[in-house]
Design an enzyme around this catalytic site. Structure first.
Site, short mmCIF file in Angstrom:
data_model
loop_
_atom_site.label_atom_id
_atom_site.label_comp_id
_atom_site.label_asym_id
_atom_site.label_seq_id
_atom_site.Cartn_x
_atom_site.Cartn_y
_atom_site.Cartn_z
N MET A 30 -4.45 -4.94 9.29
CA MET A 30 -5.28 -6.11 8.95
C MET A 30 -4.57 -7.39 9.38
SD MET A 30 -7.37 -5.21 5.55
CE MET A 30 -6.10 -5.58 4.35
N LEU A 33 1.15 -9.68 10.49
CA LEU A 33 2.12 -8.62 10.79
C LEU A 33 3.52 -8.97 10.32
CD1 LEU A 33 0.88 -7.72 14.39
CD2 LEU A 33 0.19 -6.71 12.20
N HIS A 34 4.20 -7.95 9.79
CA HIS A 34 5.60 -8.08 9.39
C HIS A 34 6.35 -6.88 9.95
CE1 HIS A 34 4.44 -5.04 6.50
NE2 HIS A 34 3.54 -5.83 5.98
N GLY A 36 7.26 -4.19 8.72
CA GLY A 36 6.69 -2.88 8.35
C GLY A 36 5.67 -2.45 9.39
N HIS A 37 4.74 -3.36 9.70
CA HIS A 37 3.76 -3.06 10.75
C HIS A 37 4.47 -2.78 12.07
CE1 HIS A 37 1.20 -5.90 8.19
NE2 HIS A 37 0.46 -4.81 8.22
N ASP A 150 1.18 2.66 1.86
CA ASP A 150 -0.13 2.91 1.24
C ASP A 150 -0.29 4.43 1.12
OD1 ASP A 150 -1.65 0.10 1.32
OD2 ASP A 150 -0.38 0.29 3.08
N SER A 186 1.87 -7.89 3.61
CA SER A 186 1.28 -9.17 4.02
C SER A 186 1.03 -10.03 2.79
CB SER A 186 -0.05 -8.93 4.74
OG SER A 186 0.15 -8.07 5.83
P1 AMP Z 1 -2.31 -3.38 6.36
O1 AMP Z 1 -2.27 -4.43 7.43
O2 AMP Z 1 -1.72 -3.83 5.07
O3 AMP Z 1 -3.65 -2.72 6.24
O4 AMP Z 1 -1.32 -2.25 6.86
C1 AMP Z 1 -1.49 -1.64 8.12
C2 AMP Z 1 -0.59 -0.43 8.18
O5 AMP Z 1 0.77 -0.85 8.03
C3 AMP Z 1 -0.89 0.58 7.05
O6 AMP Z 1 -0.79 1.89 7.57
C4 AMP Z 1 0.23 0.29 6.08
O7 AMP Z 1 0.58 1.38 5.28
C5 AMP Z 1 1.37 -0.08 7.01
N1 AMP Z 1 2.38 -0.85 6.30
C6 AMP Z 1 2.17 -1.95 5.51
N2 AMP Z 1 3.33 -2.34 4.96
C7 AMP Z 1 4.28 -1.48 5.38
C8 AMP Z 1 5.69 -1.35 5.16
N3 AMP Z 1 6.33 -2.18 4.34
N4 AMP Z 1 6.35 -0.35 5.76
C9 AMP Z 1 5.68 0.53 6.57
N5 AMP Z 1 4.36 0.46 6.83
C10 AMP Z 1 3.67 -0.53 6.25
#
Ligand code: AMP
Length: 281
Positions: A30, A33-34, A36-37, A150, A186
């Site tokens: 979504m 981006l950090h 983790g992404h 998640d 995020s």
């Molecule tokens: P989101 O943008 O929050 O929907 O996340 C997109 C993808 O990035 C999802 O598969 C999340 O599980 C993964 N994600 C989010 N935060 C982290 C993190 N801290 N470490 C690893 N993957 C992450």
């Protein structure tokens, strides 16, 4: 890196890459981006020859009163980060194309969506399953990369992929954390300094549970009660802190070899989730 927002163009590009013998990876996000992404993107780059990152703040996975409107959307910064990682395509579809007038078909998510997050965010996983399946159709990749952050979502997606015969391999990547252990999210930008430091309690409690289990303490109910009491001292409210079988999300039983400790809490108006997978001794 190509920026694409058109649904036909992305499909054509991905199918063309596959016909050319490339292994295609997709990382649904979504945005905002950090690291983790970005760890997911790096993983995808390692496994695949052609990587698509999707950025779409999916309205159907937000409930009433949640943060859809405030959700951060620093698109230029996101694109710059993806360019630096040499991603092939950033796919950023428009809301009006993903959900055109008259849109009314949804994926009914699998049973595993019901406990935990499903109890507190009623239609969340219906929205997640629907958008993920739509993205898998538009970006018919070989592999899709998700974060363990998640955790329940990874189980929902895996089950849906299996149940609906989606020809895509799902890969789950480890949780990326800040130096003090807070899981990257995020939503962490919503936290002021005080709340940011309160938030470290989540990982702290999950680690404590992990080390107790590691040392042979398998009284899960007691561990959870103690953990909740300590969490409650720092956070504003707790949606859940649970220790469950990592496959079924039910109470651990004699067949359980791994549990997952999961937490969802509210701090200063921000909802944060985290988890740890723990092998039983
Ligand atoms: P989101 O943008 O929050 O929907 O996340 C997109 C993808 O990035 C999802 O598969 C999340 O599980 C993964 N994600 C989010 N935060 C982290 C993190 N801290 N470490 C690893 N993957 C992450």
């Amino acid at each position: 890196m190509e920026f694409i927002d058109d649904l036909v163009t992305i499909y054509d590009l991905v199918t063309h890459a596959k016909k050319g013998g490339k292994r295609v990876g997709v990382v649904p996000t979504m945005g905002a981006l950090h690291d983790g992404h970005l760890s997911l993107v790096r993983n995808a780059k390692q496994h695949c020859d052609f990587v698509v990152v999707t950025i779409f703040v999916n309205p159907t996975q937000f409930g009433e009163g949640e943060d859809l409107n405030q959700y951060p959307r620093p698109i230029e910064n996101d694109l710059e980060l993806l360019r630096k990682l040499d991603v092939d395509v950033a796919f950023c579809p428009k809301n009006s194309e993903m959900y055109p007038d008259g849109f009314s078909t949804y994926v009914q998510p699998p049973r595993i969506s019901r406990p935990l997050e499903g109890t507190f965010r009623k239609s969340h996983f219906q929205g997640v399953a629907t958008i993920v399946l739509k993205l898998f159709h538009l970006v018919p990749a070989d592999e899709a990369f998700f974060g363990q952050k998640d955790y329940q979502q990874t189980l929902v997606v895996r089950r849906m992929v299996e149940d609906l015969n989606v020809p895509i391999k799902t890969v789950v990547c480890p949780i990326h954390r800040e130096a003090d252990g807070l899981a990257m999210s995020s939503r962490n930008v919503y936290l002021n300094d005080k709340n940011r430091s309160r938030a470290t309690i989540i990982n702290h409690i999950l680690c404590e549970i992990e080390s107790k289990i590691f040392n042979g303490d398998l009284e899960f109910e007691k561990l959870v009660t103690e953990g909740r009491a300590k969490l409650a001292e720092q956070v504003d409210s707790i949606d859940y802190l649970q220790i469950v079988d990592s496959e079924t999300l039910l109470m651990p039983n004699s067949d359980t070899s791994k549990v997952v400790a999961l937490a969802a809490v509210h701090i200063g108006g921000t909802r944060l989730i985290d988890n740890r997978i723990i092998s039983l001794p």
